[in-house]
Write a protein that holds these residues in place. Structure first.
Motif, PDB file in Angstrom:
ATOM      1  N   PRO A  22       1.274  -1.442  -0.204  1.00  0.00           N
ATOM      2  CA  PRO A  22      -0.120   0.158   0.188  1.00  0.00           C
ATOM      3  C   PRO A  22       0.751   1.356   0.099  1.00  0.00           C
ATOM      4  CG  PRO A  22      -0.025  -1.426   1.928  1.00  0.00           C
ATOM      5  CD  PRO A  22       0.555  -1.968   1.246  1.00  0.00           C
ATOM      6  N   LEU A  23       0.888   2.195  -0.642  1.00  0.00           N
ATOM      7  CA  LEU A  23       1.126   3.781  -0.792  1.00  0.00           C
ATOM      8  C   LEU A  23       1.292   3.900   0.940  1.00  0.00           C
ATOM      9  CD1 LEU A  23      -1.021   4.996  -4.431  1.00  0.00           C
ATOM     10  CD2 LEU A  23       1.389   3.854  -3.897  1.00  0.00           C
ATOM     11  N   TYR A  24       0.476   4.148   1.021  1.00  0.00           N
ATOM     12  CA  TYR A  24       0.391   5.015   2.690  1.00  0.00           C
ATOM     13  C   TYR A  24       1.398   4.306   4.050  1.00  0.00           C
ATOM     14  CZ  TYR A  24      -2.066   0.866   4.876  1.00  0.00           C
ATOM     15  OH  TYR A  24      -2.385  -0.583   5.058  1.00  0.00           O
ATOM     16  N   LEU A  25       1.804   2.558   3.506  1.00  0.00           N
ATOM     17  CA  LEU A  25       3.301   1.994   3.634  1.00  0.00           C
ATOM     18  C   LEU A  25       3.990   2.702   3.617  1.00  0.00           C
ATOM     19  CD1 LEU A  25       3.248  -0.126   6.286  1.00  0.00           C
ATOM     20  CD2 LEU A  25       3.803  -1.156   4.291  1.00  0.00           C
ATOM     21  N   VAL A  31       5.760   7.194  10.476  1.00  0.00           N
ATOM     22  CA  VAL A  31       6.549   6.446  11.567  1.00  0.00           C
ATOM     23  C   VAL A  31       6.985   4.683  10.883  1.00  0.00           C
ATOM     24  CG1 VAL A  31       6.991   6.490  13.562  1.00  0.00           C
ATOM     25  CG2 VAL A  31       5.369   8.207  12.874  1.00  0.00           C
ATOM     26  N   LYS A  32       7.954   4.525  10.670  1.00  0.00           N
ATOM     27  CA  LYS A  32       7.940   3.613  10.286  1.00  0.00           C
ATOM     28  C   LYS A  32       9.456   2.237  10.864  1.00  0.00           C
ATOM     29  CE  LYS A  32       8.413   3.555   5.713  1.00  0.00           C
ATOM     30  NZ  LYS A  32       7.360   5.135   5.410  1.00  0.00           N
ATOM     31  N   GLU A  33       8.625   1.530  11.596  1.00  0.00           N
ATOM     32  CA  GLU A  33      10.016   0.208  11.714  1.00  0.00           C
ATOM     33  C   GLU A  33      10.613  -0.987  10.871  1.00  0.00           C
ATOM     34  OE1 GLU A  33       9.852  -0.566  15.678  1.00  0.00           O
ATOM     35  OE2 GLU A  33       9.995   1.768  16.623  1.00  0.00           O
ATOM     36  N   ARG A  47       6.748  -5.319  19.259  1.00  0.00           N
ATOM     37  CA  ARG A  47       7.376  -4.036  18.914  1.00  0.00           C
ATOM     38  C   ARG A  47       6.183  -3.253  18.144  1.00  0.00           C
ATOM     39  NH1 ARG A  47      10.184  -0.402  20.950  1.00  0.00           N
ATOM     40  NH2 ARG A  47       9.371   0.861  18.754  1.00  0.00           N
ATOM     41  N   ALA A  48       5.084  -4.227  17.461  1.00  0.00           N
ATOM     42  CA  ALA A  48       4.399  -3.576  16.907  1.00  0.00           C
ATOM     43  C   ALA A  48       3.514  -3.626  17.633  1.00  0.00           C
ATOM     44  CB  ALA A  48       3.249  -4.482  15.561  1.00  0.00           C
ATOM     45  N   TYR A  55       3.943   1.819  12.129  1.00  0.00           N
ATOM     46  CA  TYR A  55       3.793   1.333  11.267  1.00  0.00           C
ATOM     47  C   TYR A  55       4.960   0.010  11.186  1.00  0.00           C
ATOM     48  CZ  TYR A  55       0.688   2.923   8.660  1.00  0.00           C
ATOM     49  OH  TYR A  55      -0.935   3.730   8.565  1.00  0.00           O
ATOM     50  N   PHE A  56       4.748  -1.025  11.729  1.00  0.00           N
ATOM     51  CA  PHE A  56       6.091  -2.037  11.919  1.00  0.00           C
ATOM     52  C   PHE A  56       5.957  -3.275  10.515  1.00  0.00           C
ATOM     53  CE2 PHE A  56       9.167  -5.482  13.071  1.00  0.00           C
ATOM     54  CZ  PHE A  56       9.760  -4.722  13.944  1.00  0.00           C
ATOM     55  N   ILE A  57       7.535  -3.092   9.681  1.00  0.00           N
ATOM     56  CA  ILE A  57       7.601  -4.309   8.835  1.00  0.00           C
ATOM     57  C   ILE A  57       8.678  -5.100   8.586  1.00  0.00           C
ATOM     58  CG2 ILE A  57       8.258  -4.034   6.683  1.00  0.00           C
ATOM     59  CD1 ILE A  57       7.623  -0.919   6.298  1.00  0.00           C
TER      60      ILE A  57
END
Length: 200
Positions: A22-25, A31-33, A47-48, A55-57
């Motif tokens: 998704p584009l928002y990701l 905020v992303k980890e 962590r999530a 967002y945690f990937i």
């Protein structure tokens, strides 16, 4: 300061994963980890849950381990956790822009102990400068290992990068957050963490 002797990363030759993201990701402002090599997902879920505003990937390329993480996700899905079965270098190259990650985790990676394998260690790969540039200013890269020689080399090599600096360097205490960490500490091994932050 000595410059790291790393070959140039050739982004144009990196395969694009056949995955919908998704584009928002992908948006730099979010905020992303991101965790490279998430295994069964134990740390990713921790962590999530503890950072619901991010967002945690979680990326895992080994089918067996990813399946374990996927089963965990099916039982207890989290709206801010995204898991992907693919090569992390491929995914980051095509779905992560510069200055967009708040934190990256590489926990207990393969240390590639044979002399001829030194170029496979994360801090020696052509991809590492690219990964560092994906961090936001003030963003952090954490690497954990139970191998003292790997820890010492990692500290030496990452200190040679001009746009990051060491923020933390410590032995881990308290509850373990991955299966590997738990196993190593039960054996009496010291688990070490290095945290570097991007400052320009």
């Amino acid at each position: 300061m000595e410059k790291p002797n790393i070959r140039q990363f050739k982004r144009q030759f990196i395969p694009r994963p056949n995955i919908e993201v998704p584009l928002y990701l992908q948006a730099p402002a979010s905020v992303k980890e991101l965790e490279i090599g998430s295994g069964n997902g134990e740390f990713a879920f921790y962590r999530a849950k503890s950072s619901p505003q991010s967002y945690f990937i979680a990326i895992e390329k080994t089918r067996t381990l990813f399946n374990q993480m996927y089963k965990r996700y099916q039982k207890a899905p989290l709206s801010n956790l995204w898991i992907f079965h693919t090569n992390a270098v491929w995914w980051i190259t095509h779905f992560v822009s510069e200055n967009s990650l708040n934190r990256v985790y590489i926990l207990y990676p393969n240390v590639y102990i044979k002399p001829g394998q030194s170029n496979l260690r994360w801090f020696n790969r052509p991809f590492m400068p690219y990964l560092i540039n994906c961090l936001k200013l003030g963003g952090e890269l954490e690497i954990r290992t139970n191998e003292k020689d790997y820890y010492e080399e990692c500290k030496l090599k990452l200190n040679q990068f001009k746009n990051i600096k060491k923020k933390q360097d410590f032995h881990l205490v308290g509850p373990s957050c991955t299966a590997f960490e738990r196993k190593y500490r039960e054996r009496g091994q010291v688990c070490r963490s290095l945290v570097f932050t991007r400052f320009f």
